[in-house]
Write an enzyme that holds these catalytic residues in place. Structure first.
Site, PDB file in Angstrom:
ATOM      1  N   TRP A  74      10.175   4.044  11.625  1.00  0.00           N
ATOM      2  CA  TRP A  74       9.703   3.255  10.485  1.00  0.00           C
ATOM      3  C   TRP A  74      10.611   3.693   9.343  1.00  0.00           C
ATOM      4  O   TRP A  74      10.535   4.830   8.871  1.00  0.00           O
ATOM      5  CB  TRP A  74       8.234   3.556  10.168  1.00  0.00           C
ATOM      6  CG  TRP A  74       7.682   2.697   9.086  1.00  0.00           C
ATOM      7  CD1 TRP A  74       7.119   1.465   9.221  1.00  0.00           C
ATOM      8  CD2 TRP A  74       7.670   2.990   7.682  1.00  0.00           C
ATOM      9  NE1 TRP A  74       6.738   0.977   7.996  1.00  0.00           N
ATOM     10  CE2 TRP A  74       7.075   1.871   7.027  1.00  0.00           C
ATOM     11  CE3 TRP A  74       8.090   4.047   6.906  1.00  0.00           C
ATOM     12  CZ2 TRP A  74       6.911   1.817   5.640  1.00  0.00           C
ATOM     13  CZ3 TRP A  74       7.929   3.993   5.526  1.00  0.00           C
ATOM     14  CH2 TRP A  74       7.347   2.882   4.918  1.00  0.00           C
ATOM     15  N   ASN A  98      10.900  12.987  12.286  1.00  0.00           N
ATOM     16  CA  ASN A  98       9.857  12.239  11.583  1.00  0.00           C
ATOM     17  C   ASN A  98       9.585  12.998  10.297  1.00  0.00           C
ATOM     18  O   ASN A  98       9.314  14.184  10.314  1.00  0.00           O
ATOM     19  CB  ASN A  98       8.576  12.155  12.432  1.00  0.00           C
ATOM     20  CG  ASN A  98       7.432  11.514  11.642  1.00  0.00           C
ATOM     21  OD1 ASN A  98       7.681  10.675  10.763  1.00  0.00           O
ATOM     22  ND2 ASN A  98       6.205  11.911  11.921  1.00  0.00           N
ATOM     23  N   GLY A  99       9.683  12.299   9.154  1.00  0.00           N
ATOM     24  CA  GLY A  99       9.440  12.951   7.863  1.00  0.00           C
ATOM     25  C   GLY A  99      10.464  12.472   6.857  1.00  0.00           C
ATOM     26  O   GLY A  99      11.210  11.534   7.102  1.00  0.00           O
ATOM     27  N   GLU A 479     -11.948  -4.407   2.008  1.00  0.00           N
ATOM     28  CA  GLU A 479     -11.524  -4.185   3.398  1.00  0.00           C
ATOM     29  C   GLU A 479     -11.147  -5.511   4.060  1.00  0.00           C
ATOM     30  O   GLU A 479     -10.135  -5.599   4.749  1.00  0.00           O
ATOM     31  CB  GLU A 479     -12.649  -3.480   4.161  1.00  0.00           C
ATOM     32  CG  GLU A 479     -12.378  -3.212   5.616  1.00  0.00           C
ATOM     33  CD  GLU A 479     -11.127  -2.380   5.882  1.00  0.00           C
ATOM     34  OE1 GLU A 479     -10.560  -1.806   4.931  1.00  0.00           O
ATOM     35  OE2 GLU A 479     -10.685  -2.347   7.049  1.00  0.00           O
ATOM     36  N   GLU A 486      -2.732  -7.538   5.827  1.00  0.00           N
ATOM     37  CA  GLU A 486      -1.830  -6.648   6.588  1.00  0.00           C
ATOM     38  C   GLU A 486      -1.496  -7.206   7.966  1.00  0.00           C
ATOM     39  O   GLU A 486      -0.495  -6.812   8.554  1.00  0.00           O
ATOM     40  CB  GLU A 486      -2.391  -5.240   6.685  1.00  0.00           C
ATOM     41  CG  GLU A 486      -3.600  -5.052   7.561  1.00  0.00           C
ATOM     42  CD  GLU A 486      -4.010  -3.576   7.652  1.00  0.00           C
ATOM     43  OE1 GLU A 486      -3.149  -2.691   7.629  1.00  0.00           O
ATOM     44  OE2 GLU A 486      -5.223  -3.335   7.742  1.00  0.00           O
ATOM     45  N   HIS A 502     -13.252 -12.111 -15.112  1.00  0.00           N
ATOM     46  CA  HIS A 502     -12.401 -11.344 -16.049  1.00  0.00           C
ATOM     47  C   HIS A 502     -10.930 -11.473 -15.671  1.00  0.00           C
ATOM     48  O   HIS A 502     -10.167 -10.538 -15.806  1.00  0.00           O
ATOM     49  CB  HIS A 502     -12.827  -9.861 -16.035  1.00  0.00           C
ATOM     50  CG  HIS A 502     -14.222  -9.666 -16.500  1.00  0.00           C
ATOM     51  ND1 HIS A 502     -14.597  -9.689 -17.820  1.00  0.00           N
ATOM     52  CD2 HIS A 502     -15.375  -9.516 -15.806  1.00  0.00           C
ATOM     53  CE1 HIS A 502     -15.901  -9.522 -17.932  1.00  0.00           C
ATOM     54  NE2 HIS A 502     -16.398  -9.407 -16.718  1.00  0.00           N
ATOM     55  N   LYS A 602       0.983   3.059  11.831  1.00  0.00           N
ATOM     56  CA  LYS A 602      -0.418   3.458  11.955  1.00  0.00           C
ATOM     57  C   LYS A 602      -0.721   4.708  11.145  1.00  0.00           C
ATOM     58  O   LYS A 602      -1.791   4.840  10.595  1.00  0.00           O
ATOM     59  CB  LYS A 602      -0.746   3.724  13.428  1.00  0.00           C
ATOM     60  CG  LYS A 602      -2.191   4.070  13.694  1.00  0.00           C
ATOM     61  CD  LYS A 602      -3.105   2.904  13.392  1.00  0.00           C
ATOM     62  CE  LYS A 602      -4.563   3.256  13.575  1.00  0.00           C
ATOM     63  NZ  LYS A 602      -5.448   2.179  13.090  1.00  0.00           N
TER      64      LYS A 602
HETATM   65  C1  AGP Z   1      -5.822   0.096   7.513  1.00  0.00           C
HETATM   66  O1  AGP Z   1      -6.004  -1.060   8.311  1.00  0.00           O
HETATM   67  C2  AGP Z   1      -4.383   0.515   7.399  1.00  0.00           C
HETATM   68  N1  AGP Z   1      -3.792   0.704   8.670  1.00  0.00           N
HETATM   69  C3  AGP Z   1      -4.171   1.659   6.443  1.00  0.00           C
HETATM   70  O2  AGP Z   1      -4.623   1.242   5.184  1.00  0.00           O
HETATM   71  C4  AGP Z   1      -4.885   2.990   6.786  1.00  0.00           C
HETATM   72  O3  AGP Z   1      -6.270   2.848   6.639  1.00  0.00           O
HETATM   73  C5  AGP Z   1      -4.385   4.057   5.802  1.00  0.00           C
HETATM   74  O4  AGP Z   1      -2.989   4.230   6.010  1.00  0.00           O
HETATM   75  C6  AGP Z   1      -5.110   5.407   5.949  1.00  0.00           C
HETATM   76  O5  AGP Z   1      -4.855   5.925   7.218  1.00  0.00           O
HETATM   77  P1  AGP Z   1      -5.745   7.190   7.707  1.00  0.00           P
HETATM   78  O6  AGP Z   1      -7.170   6.717   7.810  1.00  0.00           O
HETATM   79  O7  AGP Z   1      -5.156   7.560   9.046  1.00  0.00           O
HETATM   80  O8  AGP Z   1      -5.596   8.272   6.693  1.00  0.00           O
END
Ligand code: AGP
Length: 607
Positions: A74, A98-99, A479, A486, A502, A602
């Site tokens: 990513w 990764n990082g 949500e 997304e 508002h 993710k």
């Molecule tokens: C939610 O559908 C997203 N994938 C994203 O907002 C996610 O909730 C957020 O990155 C937090 O992830 P976490 O719960 O693993 O900390």
């Protein structure tokens, strides 16, 4: 937000690396690559796009070897391209990472001044050149790696192989998750247990700063100064079969439909369903003295936290503040010592949430991680942990993790309410019975799937969609909007219903869909007046309520969706099912990549 994998001691290392990358693809998928070692020579294949493309490349142009590293990306530095894909190499070294290396620019300029040529725009390539630079000064691979990493600022999980050293792999961890998998005459490294579960159940999670030398037979761990350290091997509870799609079209669809079972399972950890009594969490005595709660989280977990705030204040009488982790960490929080910090995270690896947890730990605040990944950094670094028991969530859009977070927050609320004597025995029983009814109620709602499919058909061409709600329905509106944007890429916003006039009402013109989350609670009449305001400006209203609520609507222009009546404490759980399925069907109708939407990953392990 990338995934790394390494294998040492297996004759079919390429295929194991590819299978591992497939399981890590949910962490990032804009490019991928592997590197293997055969007769001391490093060979590399990299491709743009998903792992499938890399698989095709390897079919045409295979590479052999019994030690190798792999990476699914990513992009953080440098566009998604084959040149920027990992592994990155320099001389006798190949690296996957990764990082984020925060001082990569300074390091790169310094290396270029030494006439070292870079081929990519990534921060990772700096690490490969640094290690190679110290190798050329006759340092051992381990010493060269330790010396190089002392110059690096930022986060990394690394896999490194060296030309000429067949049975040897180094890995290192700082700020990004990394585990070693112990096999029989074969060892592995991976970003998480999902990558390693089909290969081995014996995992060794590295600590901050650890570096390990791995051969096919064994591994040795050192701290950042090269001192030998012991790290325990745990048996992961993750069974490989839980990572299958099981006949559904997408992981997200499977994870939506398994919520009744998953929530039923989760409840067993929190409420003794026979005696109908709360299972007191291990941290009971710690939270006796808690006067105030702070919750830090991101994305969907932040929305769950907002609902938790309403409950903790309403039922447990405890002051609760919620903030988005990336904002929270730069605030000056007063009096952390007498408060409880709660860190809500599905992955348990979200960099911003983890940073707030570390800040609380530094300030000697008490910390509780509510996580879905028992072996994650947040779980390991919190004083106390509540697991949400949702099982692995592979779809990037969070669904069952969200509803099980609400179950955990709901039972924590009951526990705190009981402790603070904020509610009586009767109400306590009513609330816990309501939570126990959630799985059955969700099953009924899932049977209405065709209604949500119809709703999706009616909004799929919209440019903007608004979601509104009041009280605990407001975070459900947030949500719903996040789910839709997304995975379907339609712009959507969630708003408190009372806030619409508002400003956001300026977005409303004929046909703009507004999805109203409106269980028949004490706020519904006010929400209905907001619906009238929107209707009079041409909005296409989709009113999600129950029989009592819908009776109050007598306007044919409004599309109503009738859910089962429910106790208010579970309405946020129930009302998230329609918004999950509306988003899911809209994305499918639009042909977007439901499980791996563009630009997302993710687990956001970078800041
Ligand atoms: C939610 O559908 C997203 N994938 C994203 O907002 C996610 O909730 C957020 O990155 C937090 O992830 P976490 O719960 O693993 O900390």
């Amino acid at each position: 937000m990338c995934g790394i994998i390494g294998v040492i001691g297996h004759s079919k290392v390429s295929s194991l690396l590819i299978e591992g990358l497939k399981r890590l693809e949910y962490r990032g998928y804009d490019s991928a690559g592997i590197a293997t070692l055969l007769n001391g020579r490093i060979d590399r294949r990299r491709s743009l796009g998903k792992i499938e493309n890399l698989k095709k490349l390897l079919k045409k142009n295979p590479i052999k070897g019994n030690v190798g590293i792999g990476h699914t990306r990513w992009a953080t530095h440098g566009i998604p391209s084959r040149t920027n894909a990992h592994p990155h190499s320099s001389g006798d070294v190949a690296v996957v990472h990764n990082g984020i290396i925060e001082n990569y620019d300074v390091l790169r300029k310094d290396l270029e001044r030494k006439n070292i040529i870079f081929e990519s725009d990534t921060d990772t390539e700096v690490i490969a050149h640094l290690i190679s630079f110290f190798l050329k000064k006759n340092l051992s691979p381990l010493k060269a790696t330790i010396t190089a990493l002392k110059k690096v600022e930022g986060a990394f999980a690394l896999g490194i192989i060296f030309s000429g050293i067949n049975n040897y792999l180094i890995c290192a961890k700082r700020g990004s998750p990394l585990a070693i998998g112990k096999g029989k005459n074969c060892n592995y490294i991976g970003s998480d247990s999902i990558a390693l579960a089909p290969l081995t159940q014996k995992l060794c999670y590295l600590n901050e700063g650890d570096i390990a030398e791995i051969t096919s037979k064994d591994f040795k761990v050192y701290d950042q100064n090269g001192k030998r350290v012991k790290r325990k091997i745990t048996i992961t509870s993750l069974a490989n079969n839980k990572i299958k799609m099981g006949g559904y079209n997408h992981f997200m669809q499977k994870e939506i439909f398994e919520q009744p079972a998953v929530i039923g399972d989760a409840l067993k950890y929190f409420i003794d369903t026979k005696k109908k009594k709360l299972l007191i969490p291990s941290f009971a005595k710690t939270i006796k003295k808690i006067k105030e709660i702070y919750i830090a989280a991101c994305g969907t977990s932040y929305h769950a936290s907002l609902i938790g705030k309403y409950w903790l204040e309403k039922y447990a009488n405890i002051k609760t503040e919620v903030d988005i982790a990336s904002e929270f960490r730069y605030r000056n929080i007063i009096n952390i010592k007498n408060s409880l910090g709660i860190f809500l995270s599905q992955s348990g690896e979200t960099a911003d949430t983890l940073a707030v947890l570390r800040y609380f730990n530094q300030q000697k605040g008490k910390t509780l991680g509510i996580i879905n990944s028992a072996e994650s950094s947040i779980a390991r670094e919190s004083n106390h942990v509540m697991e949400t028991h949702a099982g692995p969530e592979i779809g990037v859009a969070s669904t069952k993790a969200f509803t099980t977070q609400l179950v955990a927050l709901g039972t924590l609320t009951l526990f705190m309410a009981n402790f603070n004597k904020a509610i009586g025995r009767n109400e306590m029983n009513k609330l816990s019975n309501a939570l126990l009814e959630a799985p059955g109620q969700i099953s009924k709602i899932l049977k209405m799937d065709n209604i949500f499919h119809k709703t999706a058909t009616s909004i799929k061409n919209a440019k903007n969609v608004l979601y509104i709600g009041r009280g605990t329905s407001y975070p459900v509106a947030l949500e719903g909007a996040l789910k839709l944007k997304e995975i379907s890429y339609i712009h959507a916003e969630g708003y408190p219903a009372g806030e619409i006039k508002h400003g956001p009402i300026a977005l409303v013109e004929k046909g703009v869909p507004v999805i109203v989350i409106a269980p028949s609670d004490q706020l519904i009449d006010k929400t209905i007046s907001n619906v009238e305001e929107l209707l009079s400006r041409g909005a296409k209203i989709i009113f999600i309520s129950d029989k009592k609520g819908i009776k109050k609507i007598n306007n044919k222009k409004i599309t109503t969706i009738c859910l089962p009546e429910s106790h208010e404490i579970i309405s946020p759980i129930l009302y998230s099912i329609p918004v999950q399925l509306i988003a899911y069907h809209t994305a499918v109708l639009k042909g977007t990549d439901v499980d791996q939407p563009r630009n997302l990953a993710k687990s956001v392990t970078v800041e």
